[in-house]
Design a protein around this motif. Structure first.
Motif, mmCIF file in Angstrom:
data_model
loop_
_atom_site.group_PDB
_atom_site.id
_atom_site.type_symbol
_atom_site.label_atom_id
_atom_site.label_comp_id
_atom_site.label_asym_id
_atom_site.label_seq_id
_atom_site.Cartn_x
_atom_site.Cartn_y
_atom_site.Cartn_z
ATOM 1 N N GLY A 63 -3.438 0.999 -3.195
ATOM 2 C CA GLY A 63 -3.055 2.372 -2.901
ATOM 3 C C GLY A 63 -2.073 2.536 -1.776
ATOM 4 N N ALA A 64 -1.285 1.535 -1.480
ATOM 5 C CA ALA A 64 -0.294 1.615 -0.403
ATOM 6 C C ALA A 64 0.868 0.695 -0.744
ATOM 7 C CB ALA A 64 -0.922 1.225 0.934
ATOM 8 N N PRO A 65 2.024 0.877 -0.102
ATOM 9 C CA PRO A 65 3.161 -0.007 -0.372
ATOM 10 C C PRO A 65 2.838 -1.444 0.024
ATOM 11 C CG PRO A 65 3.844 1.959 0.845
ATOM 12 C CD PRO A 65 2.351 1.941 0.857
ATOM 13 N N PRO A 66 3.393 -2.432 -0.689
ATOM 14 C CA PRO A 66 3.164 -3.838 -0.318
ATOM 15 C C PRO A 66 3.662 -4.117 1.098
ATOM 16 C CG PRO A 66 4.186 -3.659 -2.483
ATOM 17 C CD PRO A 66 4.234 -2.296 -1.873
ATOM 18 N N LEU A 67 2.955 -4.975 1.814
ATOM 19 C CA LEU A 67 3.377 -5.379 3.148
ATOM 20 C C LEU A 67 4.412 -6.486 3.040
ATOM 21 C CD1 LEU A 67 -0.158 -5.466 4.813
ATOM 22 C CD2 LEU A 67 1.517 -3.621 4.892
ATOM 23 N N SER A 68 5.138 -6.700 4.131
ATOM 24 C CA SER A 68 6.212 -7.703 4.116
ATOM 25 C C SER A 68 5.621 -9.085 4.364
ATOM 26 C CB SER A 68 7.261 -7.361 5.172
ATOM 27 O OG SER A 68 6.660 -7.249 6.453
ATOM 28 N N MET A 69 4.869 -9.581 3.379
ATOM 29 C CA MET A 69 4.270 -10.904 3.451
ATOM 30 C C MET A 69 4.624 -11.656 2.181
ATOM 31 S SD MET A 69 0.543 -10.161 5.189
ATOM 32 C CE MET A 69 0.133 -8.819 4.078
ATOM 33 N N PRO A 70 4.676 -12.981 2.242
ATOM 34 C CA PRO A 70 5.179 -13.736 1.089
ATOM 35 C C PRO A 70 4.304 -13.677 -0.148
ATOM 36 C CG PRO A 70 4.352 -15.208 2.809
ATOM 37 C CD PRO A 70 4.401 -13.832 3.400
ATOM 38 N N ARG A 71 2.990 -13.464 -0.013
ATOM 39 C CA ARG A 71 2.091 -13.515 -1.171
ATOM 40 C C ARG A 71 1.312 -12.207 -1.273
ATOM 41 N NH1 ARG A 71 -1.305 -18.916 -0.796
ATOM 42 N NH2 ARG A 71 -1.740 -18.389 -2.977
ATOM 43 N N THR A 72 2.052 -11.109 -1.387
ATOM 44 C CA THR A 72 1.437 -9.785 -1.433
ATOM 45 C C THR A 72 1.469 -9.224 -2.848
ATOM 46 O OG1 THR A 72 2.161 -9.346 0.823
ATOM 47 C CG2 THR A 72 1.459 -7.470 -0.470
ATOM 48 N N LEU A 73 0.336 -8.677 -3.274
ATOM 49 C CA LEU A 73 0.216 -7.988 -4.547
ATOM 50 C C LEU A 73 -0.126 -6.531 -4.271
ATOM 51 C CD1 LEU A 73 -2.145 -10.634 -6.173
ATOM 52 C CD2 LEU A 73 0.333 -10.511 -6.491
ATOM 53 N N ALA A 74 0.236 -5.649 -5.177
ATOM 54 C CA ALA A 74 -0.068 -4.224 -5.017
ATOM 55 C C ALA A 74 -0.780 -3.713 -6.256
ATOM 56 C CB ALA A 74 1.207 -3.415 -4.770
ATOM 57 N N ALA A 75 -1.748 -2.830 -6.050
ATOM 58 C CA ALA A 75 -2.465 -2.188 -7.155
ATOM 59 C C ALA A 75 -2.856 -0.787 -6.708
ATOM 60 C CB ALA A 75 -3.703 -2.991 -7.549
ATOM 61 N N GLY A 76 -3.126 0.065 -7.680
ATOM 62 C CA GLY A 76 -3.546 1.417 -7.339
ATOM 63 C C GLY A 76 -2.404 2.344 -7.013
ATOM 64 N N VAL A 77 -1.176 1.916 -7.289
ATOM 65 C CA VAL A 77 -0.041 2.799 -7.095
ATOM 66 C C VAL A 77 0.069 3.732 -8.295
ATOM 67 C CG1 VAL A 77 1.187 1.179 -5.622
ATOM 68 C CG2 VAL A 77 1.495 1.061 -8.090
ATOM 69 N N GLY A 78 0.861 4.772 -8.177
ATOM 70 C CA GLY A 78 1.025 5.703 -9.281
ATOM 71 C C GLY A 78 0.507 7.088 -8.989
ATOM 72 N N ALA A 79 0.106 7.358 -7.716
ATOM 73 C CA ALA A 79 -0.363 8.702 -7.378
ATOM 74 C C ALA A 79 0.742 9.729 -7.547
ATOM 75 C CB ALA A 79 -0.892 8.737 -5.943
ATOM 76 N N ASP A 80 1.989 9.315 -7.343
ATOM 77 C CA ASP A 80 3.099 10.256 -7.527
ATOM 78 C C ASP A 80 3.214 10.671 -8.989
ATOM 79 O OD1 ASP A 80 3.819 7.649 -8.215
ATOM 80 O OD2 ASP A 80 5.939 7.958 -7.736
ATOM 81 N N LEU A 81 2.972 9.733 -9.926
ATOM 82 C CA LEU A 81 3.017 10.073 -11.347
ATOM 83 C C LEU A 81 1.901 11.048 -11.707
ATOM 84 C CD1 LEU A 81 4.022 9.735 -14.226
ATOM 85 C CD2 LEU A 81 2.673 7.636 -14.395
ATOM 86 N N MET A 82 0.711 10.830 -11.160
ATOM 87 C CA MET A 82 -0.390 11.749 -11.432
ATOM 88 C C MET A 82 -0.112 13.127 -10.842
ATOM 89 S SD MET A 82 -3.852 9.421 -11.220
ATOM 90 C CE MET A 82 -3.424 8.325 -9.880
ATOM 91 N N ALA A 83 0.523 13.158 -9.668
ATOM 92 C CA ALA A 83 0.886 14.445 -9.071
ATOM 93 C C ALA A 83 1.928 15.163 -9.923
ATOM 94 C CB ALA A 83 1.419 14.232 -7.647
#
Length: 396
Positions: free
Chosen positions: A158-178
């Motif tokens: 639920g947040a932007p990926p951090l600036s780390m080499p092995r970062t994954l993101a999930a739970g994005v898309g709240a803007d689409l639901m809005a």
């Protein structure tokens, strides 16, 4: 044979050699079965597992960690809030971790803590976790401090990926639901939509505000002034008293259900009926949303789906460090349509009003716009007695 006793009758905990002797296989085969390695036939795997069950054998995770260089544990950084959204996401993570065979270690942060996420991650790294889940909904300004010292895969929910080499993101898309929530109100014929936002430092509040704003801009509609709450029903009530003074306001998208419920209470006290005078859409689909008056139209968040998919990708990165990460799926967008939304009041004479009403009369709610699902919840007539409800309706 007594459960928990070794093959030789000793009272100590059973060992892998005991399982091997009972199953008639080598100790290495037992290790392969319990580590879920390939090249073991289904019949041998069955015999080993049955022998282990009979003896009460449990895999020695400490020895496994020494052999593999991993602790079989995943750390979680969370705000530790009781708010429905973050709490539901953490519960989903806990359920998903059970299915991976990993242990879970949780570190809570405090809002306003200067060490924040960075301090919590340092604590988990010192415990030797194999991967980290960051379910931290607040931007504390210290996320980039982690990039140089984190050498395990990190899943950010639920947040932007951090600036780390092995970062994954999930739970994005709240803007689409809005956007979906805002478009629903525009499709009903409202000239524009007001927004009751969450606190600015929360990533979710920013995403929902941006989805609302971009949708109005794309449709060429006026963008009203944003009213900010703190996720609570009390803040929604305060905002509702302010919004009720605007006679031209006919639709509100609230950034969560609690604020939407407080908003409806304030509108009702001010003589603004929902949905006859003002339509309200919430966000989350909390359990009580279906039982307030009127039942609340809202965006349903897929907490379990996000957690399960995110944990699957994290474990894959832990166990396959040299392989490319698994791709992320698109989160479902579910608009749950209940009784808190409807067309704007017909007494308004805003230019273009006749066109808006005509558009609504042609709108087919069972045919959602592409990319979203509309879940229409039928209303129950509670004025009829139980005996009347059990009888078939007669034509008038």
């Amino acid at each position: 044979m007594r459960r928990g006793a070794g093959r030789g009758g000793s009272s100590g905990a059973p060992r892998s050699v005991d399982v091997a002797q009972l199953a008639g296989v080598s100790q290495k085969t037992v290790s392969r079965v319990y580590n879920d390695e390939p090249y073991v036939s289904a019949e041998v795997r069955r015999r080993v597992l049955e022998a282990g069950e009979e003896l009460g054998y449990r895999l020695n995770n400490a020895a496994r960690a020494l052999a593999s260089g991993r602790t079989r544990s995943i750390g979680v950084v969370t705000l530790g809030t009781a708010l429905y959204g973050p709490a539901s996401l953490i519960m989903g993570v806990e359920r998903a971790v059970r299915d991976t065979g990993y242990a879970l270690r949780v570190v809570n942060t405090l809002e306003g803590d200067p060490t924040g996420v960075a301090g919590a991650v340092d604590s988990l790294l010192e415990q030797g976790v194999d991967g980290i889940v960051i379910s931290e909904p607040i931007d504390d300004g210290h996320g980039d401090d982690l990039s140089a010292r984190v050498d395990v895969p990190v899943l950010v929910l639920g947040a932007p990926p951090l600036s780390m080499p092995r970062t994954l993101a999930a739970g994005v898309g709240a803007d689409l639901m809005a956007r979906t929530a805002t478009e629903h109100l525009l499709e009903l014929g409202h000239d524009t939509v007001h927004h009751l936002a969450g606190p600015w430092q929360w990533y979710a509040a920013r995403d929902r505000l941006e989805g609302w704003r971009s949708t109005l801009a794309a449709h060429g509609r006026a963008i009203p002034r944003v009213v900010e709450g703190d996720w609570s029903a009390a803040s929604g009530y305060t905002a509702g008293r302010e919004l009720a003074r605007d006679d031209d306001m006919t639709a509100v998208f609230a950034a969560n259900d609690d604020m939407a419920i407080g908003l409806i209470r304030a509108l009702t006290e001010a003589g603004r009926r929902v949905p006859q005078d003002v339509s309200v859409v919430g966000f989350d689909d909390i359990p009580v949303a279906a039982y307030v008056t009127p039942p609340l139209t809202t965006m349903r968040q897929p907490f379990d789906t996000v957690a399960q998919e995110g944990l699957k990708r994290l474990v894959h990165s832990i166990e396959n460090p040299d392989a490319p990460p698994l791709s992320a799926g698109e989160p479902p967008v579910d608009l749950v349509v209940r009784a808190s939304t409807g067309p704007p009041p017909p007494t308004r004479t805003t230019p273009g009003r006749d066109r808006a009403l005509a558009s609504f009369s042609e709108w087919e709610p069972d045919r959602p716009t592409p990319g979203r699902r509309c879940i229409h919840v039928p209303l129950i007539n509670t004025d009829r007695t139980e005996e009347q409800r059990s009888q078939p309706d007669r034509p008038s």
